[in-house]
Design an enzyme around this catalytic site. Structure first.
Site, PDB file in Angstrom:
ATOM      1  N   ASN A   9      16.074  -2.111  -4.284  1.00 38.43           N
ATOM      2  CA  ASN A   9      15.049  -1.931  -3.974  1.00 38.43           C
ATOM      3  C   ASN A   9      14.382  -3.038  -3.690  1.00 38.43           C
ATOM      4  O   ASN A   9      14.138  -3.864  -3.816  1.00 38.43           O
ATOM      5  CB  ASN A   9      14.916  -2.909  -5.860  1.00 38.43           C
ATOM      6  CG  ASN A   9      13.321  -2.788  -6.041  1.00 38.43           C
ATOM      7  OD1 ASN A   9      13.312  -2.507  -5.650  1.00 38.43           O
ATOM      8  ND2 ASN A   9      13.880  -3.675  -7.069  1.00 38.43           N
ATOM      9  N   LYS A  11      11.058  -3.689  -3.134  1.00 34.07           N
ATOM     10  CA  LYS A  11      10.229  -4.507  -3.575  1.00 34.07           C
ATOM     11  C   LYS A  11       9.100  -4.313  -3.254  1.00 34.07           C
ATOM     12  O   LYS A  11       8.746  -2.858  -2.763  1.00 34.07           O
ATOM     13  CB  LYS A  11      10.379  -5.843  -4.526  1.00 34.07           C
ATOM     14  CG  LYS A  11      10.995  -5.355  -5.391  1.00 34.07           C
ATOM     15  CD  LYS A  11      11.574  -7.256  -5.811  1.00 34.07           C
ATOM     16  CE  LYS A  11      12.789  -6.920  -6.506  1.00 34.07           C
ATOM     17  NZ  LYS A  11      13.395  -8.173  -7.628  1.00 34.07           N
ATOM     18  N   HIS A  95      11.849  -1.779 -14.236  1.00 35.12           N
ATOM     19  CA  HIS A  95      12.575  -3.478 -13.809  1.00 35.12           C
ATOM     20  C   HIS A  95      11.653  -4.151 -14.927  1.00 35.12           C
ATOM     21  O   HIS A  95      10.189  -4.075 -15.458  1.00 35.12           O
ATOM     22  CB  HIS A  95      11.710  -2.993 -12.603  1.00 35.12           C
ATOM     23  CG  HIS A  95      12.671  -4.032 -11.794  1.00 35.12           C
ATOM     24  ND1 HIS A  95      12.215  -6.083 -11.522  1.00 35.12           N
ATOM     25  CD2 HIS A  95      13.511  -4.425 -10.886  1.00 35.12           C
ATOM     26  CE1 HIS A  95      12.499  -6.168 -10.462  1.00 35.12           C
ATOM     27  NE2 HIS A  95      13.762  -5.615 -10.775  1.00 35.12           N
ATOM     28  N   GLU A  97       9.604  -7.093 -13.421  1.00 39.18           N
ATOM     29  CA  GLU A  97       8.732  -7.431 -12.939  1.00 39.18           C
ATOM     30  C   GLU A  97       7.520  -6.321 -13.393  1.00 39.18           C
ATOM     31  O   GLU A  97       6.677  -6.193 -13.319  1.00 39.18           O
ATOM     32  CB  GLU A  97       8.427  -6.593 -11.559  1.00 39.18           C
ATOM     33  CG  GLU A  97       9.694  -8.619 -11.075  1.00 39.18           C
ATOM     34  CD  GLU A  97      10.115  -8.135  -9.250  1.00 39.18           C
ATOM     35  OE1 GLU A  97      11.375  -8.818  -9.088  1.00 39.18           O
ATOM     36  OE2 GLU A  97       9.629  -6.713  -8.777  1.00 39.18           O
ATOM     37  N   GLU A 167      20.175  -6.218 -15.682  1.00 38.15           N
ATOM     38  CA  GLU A 167      19.124  -7.539 -14.683  1.00 38.15           C
ATOM     39  C   GLU A 167      19.008  -8.498 -15.594  1.00 38.15           C
ATOM     40  O   GLU A 167      17.826  -8.343 -16.319  1.00 38.15           O
ATOM     41  CB  GLU A 167      18.154  -6.876 -13.641  1.00 38.15           C
ATOM     42  CG  GLU A 167      18.524  -6.573 -12.814  1.00 38.15           C
ATOM     43  CD  GLU A 167      17.332  -5.922 -11.728  1.00 38.15           C
ATOM     44  OE1 GLU A 167      17.492  -5.916 -10.847  1.00 38.15           O
ATOM     45  OE2 GLU A 167      16.022  -5.520 -12.046  1.00 38.15           O
ATOM     46  N   GLY A 173      16.029 -12.893  -8.064  1.00 39.42           N
ATOM     47  CA  GLY A 173      15.186 -13.283  -7.200  1.00 39.42           C
ATOM     48  C   GLY A 173      15.596 -14.651  -6.895  1.00 39.42           C
ATOM     49  O   GLY A 173      14.995 -15.491  -6.911  1.00 39.42           O
ATOM     50  N   SER A 213      20.332 -11.268  -8.025  1.00 38.58           N
ATOM     51  CA  SER A 213      20.978 -12.444  -6.831  1.00 38.58           C
ATOM     52  C   SER A 213      22.327 -11.416  -6.370  1.00 38.58           C
ATOM     53  O   SER A 213      23.051 -12.855  -6.444  1.00 38.58           O
ATOM     54  CB  SER A 213      20.719 -14.219  -7.256  1.00 38.58           C
ATOM     55  OG  SER A 213      19.962 -13.479  -7.050  1.00 38.58           O
TER      56      SER A 213
END
Length: 251
Positions: A9, A11, A95, A97, A167, A173, A213
């Site tokens: 991914n 991003k 996701h 985010e 996730e 991250g 991660s």
């Protein structure tokens, strides 16, 4: 037997030229697709370059998001119909985010899942809890609630083809990784939830990734767990050598 799927991914990284360079660096070194599915999900502006560079290779391709309508007065959105026409295999939805920064709801994510299936692509449905939720020991309740809302109205056949990405938000991250046991515990809970909602066959077919991660250093330990079928990888998927180490983890 579920085929493992390692998905990058990207991003908001990479331009079309960098995309072409990346694919050219990896496409002849990927495992056979029946051994491990190697997938890159790129920003919308890179998808044409991704499609052209990956043609004829074992690299599967996908988008990072889409809208739930095929066309219309929706300025700035991405059509699932056009993504399908471009040859995309997968679309990431839900996701953390997108949920946090763009305030996406489970209702919207559910509509996107249906639109993606309607256009003959496969959703990668993300779910996961915050640090506060885990510290309150409510992570299972939270994730099960997300799954139930996000797959509502999908058929067992559709869910059998679905990819679910667990996730934990606190591990995205941050350099932190859920232990392999923590990741397995939640992926098993997700599979049991699908069994409760549908049936055992559907639960055995659905592929569940861990994301947060994931790196070459921990991918083998994670992939050794019985309910973890792949990884949704952020930063470690941006460098060709790192991505190759991930998808070739069985070697």
């Amino acid at each position: 037997m579920r085929t493992p799927i390692i998905a990058g991914n990207w991003k908001l990284h990479m331009n079309p030229e960098q995309t072409t360079e990346f694919v050219n660096a990896v496409k002849d070194k990927l495992p056979d697709s029946d051994k491990v599915e190697s997938l890159i999900c790129a920003p919308a502006v890179d998808l044409d370059a991704l499609r052209k560079a990956a043609a004829g290779s074992n690299l599967h391709i996908g988008a990072e998001n889409c809208y739930f309508e095929d066309e219309g007065a929706f300025t700035g959105e991405t059509s699932p119909k056009v993504l399908s026409e471009m040859g995309m295999n997968y679309v990431i939805i839900g996701h953390s985010e997108r949920r946090e920064y763009f305030h996406e709801t489970d209702e919207e994510i559910n509509k996107k899942a249906k639109a993606i299936f309607a256009n003959n692509m496969t959703p990668i449905l993300c779910c996961g809890e915050s640090l506060e939720t885990r510290e309150a020991n409510k992570q299972e309740e939270w994730v099960v609630g997300q799954i139930k809302a996000d797959v509502e109205g999908l058929t067992a056949e559709q869910v059998s083809k679905l990819v679910i990405a667990y996730e934990p938000i606190w591990a995205i991250g941050t350099g932190k990784t859920a232990s392999s046991d923590q990741a397995e515990e939640m992926c098993k809970t997700i599979r049991e939830t699908i069994k409760d909602l549908y049936n055992e066959e559907t639960a055995e077919n659905v592929r569940i990734q861990y994301g947060g991660s994931v790196k070459p250093a921990n991918v083998k330990e994670l992939m050794a767990k019985p309910d973890i079928d792949g990884g949704l990888v952020g930063g470690a998927s941006l460098v060709p050598d790192s991505f190759l180490a991930l998808v070739n983890y069985q070697d």
